[in-house]
Design a protein around this motif. Sequence first.
Motif, PDB file in Angstrom:
ATOM      1  N   LEU A  22      -6.780  -3.587   0.269  1.00  8.58           N
ATOM      2  CA  LEU A  22      -6.062  -3.411  -0.982  1.00  8.58           C
ATOM      3  C   LEU A  22      -4.707  -2.774  -0.718  1.00  8.58           C
ATOM      4  O   LEU A  22      -4.564  -1.956   0.174  1.00  8.58           O
ATOM      5  N   ASN A  23      -3.758  -3.117  -1.521  1.00 12.18           N
ATOM      6  CA  ASN A  23      -2.452  -2.505  -1.378  1.00 12.18           C
ATOM      7  C   ASN A  23      -2.210  -1.531  -2.521  1.00 12.18           C
ATOM      8  O   ASN A  23      -3.063  -1.323  -3.370  1.00 12.18           O
ATOM      9  N   MET A  24      -1.018  -0.940  -2.519  1.00 11.69           N
ATOM     10  CA  MET A  24      -0.731   0.098  -3.491  1.00 11.69           C
ATOM     11  C   MET A  24      -0.810  -0.415  -4.922  1.00 11.69           C
ATOM     12  O   MET A  24      -1.220   0.312  -5.818  1.00 11.69           O
ATOM     13  N   SER A  25      -0.438  -1.659  -5.160  1.00 10.96           N
ATOM     14  CA  SER A  25      -0.443  -2.170  -6.531  1.00 10.96           C
ATOM     15  C   SER A  25      -1.854  -2.228  -7.110  1.00 10.96           C
ATOM     16  O   SER A  25      -2.041  -2.059  -8.303  1.00 10.96           O
ATOM     17  N   THR A  26      -2.868  -2.438  -6.257  1.00  9.49           N
ATOM     18  CA  THR A  26      -4.235  -2.420  -6.761  1.00  9.49           C
ATOM     19  C   THR A  26      -4.824  -1.015  -6.726  1.00  9.49           C
ATOM     20  O   THR A  26      -5.803  -0.750  -7.389  1.00  9.49           O
ATOM     21  N   ARG A  27      -4.240  -0.132  -5.946  1.00  7.98           N
ATOM     22  CA  ARG A  27      -4.704   1.251  -5.890  1.00  7.98           C
ATOM     23  C   ARG A  27      -4.371   1.983  -7.188  1.00  7.98           C
ATOM     24  O   ARG A  27      -5.091   2.826  -7.652  1.00  7.98           O
ATOM     25  N   LEU A  28      -3.236   1.637  -7.776  1.00  4.80           N
ATOM     26  CA  LEU A  28      -2.749   2.309  -8.970  1.00  4.80           C
ATOM     27  C   LEU A  28      -3.124   1.484 -10.190  1.00  4.80           C
ATOM     28  O   LEU A  28      -2.654   0.360 -10.347  1.00  4.80           O
ATOM     29  N   VAL A  29      -3.983   2.018 -11.042  1.00  3.88           N
ATOM     30  CA  VAL A  29      -4.459   1.293 -12.220  1.00  3.88           C
ATOM     31  C   VAL A  29      -3.879   1.954 -13.463  1.00  3.88           C
ATOM     32  O   VAL A  29      -4.342   3.001 -13.896  1.00  3.88           O
ATOM     33  N   THR A  30      -2.826   1.364 -13.999  1.00  8.40           N
ATOM     34  CA  THR A  30      -2.216   1.874 -15.229  1.00  8.40           C
ATOM     35  C   THR A  30      -2.229   0.742 -16.246  1.00  8.40           C
ATOM     36  O   THR A  30      -1.557  -0.257 -16.069  1.00  8.40           O
ATOM     37  N   LYS A  31      -3.008   0.921 -17.288  1.00  7.63           N
ATOM     38  CA  LYS A  31      -3.117  -0.114 -18.311  1.00  7.63           C
ATOM     39  C   LYS A  31      -2.023   0.057 -19.354  1.00  7.63           C
ATOM     40  O   LYS A  31      -1.711   1.168 -19.769  1.00  7.63           O
ATOM     41  N   ASP A  32      -1.452  -1.040 -19.746  1.00  6.51           N
ATOM     42  CA  ASP A  32      -0.491  -1.101 -20.858  1.00  6.51           C
ATOM     43  C   ASP A  32       0.761  -0.251 -20.645  1.00  6.51           C
ATOM     44  O   ASP A  32       1.406   0.142 -21.613  1.00  6.51           O
ATOM     45  N   ARG A  33       1.093   0.088 -19.384  1.00  2.00           N
ATOM     46  CA  ARG A  33       2.322   0.840 -19.135  1.00  2.00           C
ATOM     47  C   ARG A  33       2.714   0.680 -17.669  1.00  2.00           C
ATOM     48  O   ARG A  33       1.905   0.303 -16.837  1.00  2.00           O
ATOM     49  N   ASP A  34       3.971   0.967 -17.395  1.00  2.00           N
ATOM     50  CA  ASP A  34       4.458   0.919 -16.014  1.00  2.00           C
ATOM     51  C   ASP A  34       4.123   2.245 -15.334  1.00  2.00           C
ATOM     52  O   ASP A  34       4.173   3.303 -15.976  1.00  2.00           O
ATOM     53  N   PRO A  35       3.799   2.223 -14.041  1.00  6.95           N
ATOM     54  CA  PRO A  35       3.501   3.477 -13.345  1.00  6.95           C
ATOM     55  C   PRO A  35       4.756   4.341 -13.211  1.00  6.95           C
ATOM     56  O   PRO A  35       5.868   3.833 -13.062  1.00  6.95           O
ATOM     57  N   THR A  36       4.560   5.646 -13.285  1.00  9.01           N
ATOM     58  CA  THR A  36       5.679   6.568 -13.125  1.00  9.01           C
ATOM     59  C   THR A  36       6.030   6.702 -11.650  1.00  9.01           C
ATOM     60  O   THR A  36       5.283   6.266 -10.776  1.00  9.01           O
ATOM     61  N   GLU A  37       7.147   7.329 -11.381  1.00 13.65           N
ATOM     62  CA  GLU A  37       7.608   7.498 -10.002  1.00 13.65           C
ATOM     63  C   GLU A  37       6.624   8.339  -9.195  1.00 13.65           C
ATOM     64  O   GLU A  37       6.321   8.014  -8.049  1.00 13.65           O
ATOM     65  N   ILE A  38       6.113   9.406  -9.794  1.00 15.66           N
ATOM     66  CA  ILE A  38       5.173  10.294  -9.085  1.00 15.66           C
ATOM     67  C   ILE A  38       3.861   9.563  -8.791  1.00 15.66           C
ATOM     68  O   ILE A  38       3.250   9.769  -7.742  1.00 15.66           O
ATOM     69  N   GLU A  39       3.433   8.681  -9.713  1.00 17.11           N
ATOM     70  CA  GLU A  39       2.195   7.918  -9.502  1.00 17.11           C
ATOM     71  C   GLU A  39       2.340   6.943  -8.331  1.00 17.11           C
ATOM     72  O   GLU A  39       1.449   6.846  -7.490  1.00 17.11           O
ATOM     73  N   THR A  40       3.460   6.254  -8.257  1.00 21.17           N
ATOM     74  CA  THR A  40       3.662   5.327  -7.147  1.00 21.17           C
ATOM     75  C   THR A  40       3.799   6.071  -5.827  1.00 21.17           C
ATOM     76  O   THR A  40       3.319   5.610  -4.793  1.00 21.17           O
ATOM     77  N   GLU A  41       4.416   7.248  -5.866  1.00 23.35           N
ATOM     78  CA  GLU A  41       4.566   8.052  -4.657  1.00 23.35           C
ATOM     79  C   GLU A  41       3.215   8.520  -4.133  1.00 23.35           C
ATOM     80  O   GLU A  41       2.931   8.421  -2.935  1.00 23.35           O
ATOM     81  N   VAL A  42       2.361   9.029  -5.022  1.00 22.53           N
ATOM     82  CA  VAL A  42       1.031   9.498  -4.624  1.00 22.53           C
ATOM     83  C   VAL A  42       0.178   8.332  -4.129  1.00 22.53           C
ATOM     84  O   VAL A  42      -0.536   8.451  -3.129  1.00 22.53           O
ATOM     85  N   ALA A  43       0.260   7.186  -4.803  1.00 21.80           N
ATOM     86  CA  ALA A  43      -0.506   6.013  -4.371  1.00 21.80           C
ATOM     87  C   ALA A  43      -0.074   5.553  -2.983  1.00 21.80           C
ATOM     88  O   ALA A  43      -0.913   5.176  -2.154  1.00 21.80           O
ATOM     89  N   SER A  44       1.217   5.609  -2.694  1.00 18.20           N
ATOM     90  CA  SER A  44       1.679   5.201  -1.363  1.00 18.20           C
ATOM     91  C   SER A  44       1.263   6.205  -0.293  1.00 18.20           C
ATOM     92  O   SER A  44       0.952   5.819   0.837  1.00 18.20           O
ATOM     93  N   ILE A  45       1.226   7.504  -0.632  1.00 17.75           N
ATOM     94  CA  ILE A  45       0.738   8.521   0.314  1.00 17.75           C
ATOM     95  C   ILE A  45      -0.733   8.278   0.629  1.00 17.75           C
ATOM     96  O   ILE A  45      -1.153   8.351   1.784  1.00 17.75           O
ATOM     97  N   ILE A  46      -1.525   7.965  -0.390  1.00 14.18           N
ATOM     98  CA  ILE A  46      -2.946   7.684  -0.182  1.00 14.18           C
ATOM     99  C   ILE A  46      -3.108   6.418   0.659  1.00 14.18           C
ATOM    100  O   ILE A  46      -3.954   6.368   1.554  1.00 14.18           O
TER     101      ILE A  46
END
Length: 114
Positions: free
Chosen positions: A1-25
């Motif tokens: 799985l890549n970061m786009s499937t790691r981050l599950v945000t329904k009905d909204r765009d992910p925030t900068e901090i969310e994408t940063e944490v998902a990429s660290i994970i």
Amino acid sequence: LNMSTRLVTKDRDPTEIETEVASIIDDYIKTKKKKERQELSRLQVVHVKQLSLKEDDKVTDKMLLVYVSYPSLRIAQANILPLISAIEKKKGIATFFTGKRTILSRWIKVHKSQ
């Protein structure tokens, strides 16, 4: 799985901090062995909040609260210390994990046992 499937945000765009944490994970998962990598690939981040503690109108401490989906909470708990240290190393902020449950309305459920 890549970061786009790691981050599950329904009905909204992910925030900068969310994408940063998902990429660290994701970076942390890439360093693991194949068996651990398969298990950790099911880890889903739902939301990330950055909180600040204030004393006398001055920010004294900051922290991250990472919400993972409830089905992947057990995976996060099994690897909690390495995940926290990986995020704290990159961000320099105290990090906490918690599960986020989504309870469906009884009118949406297909079967009584849901």
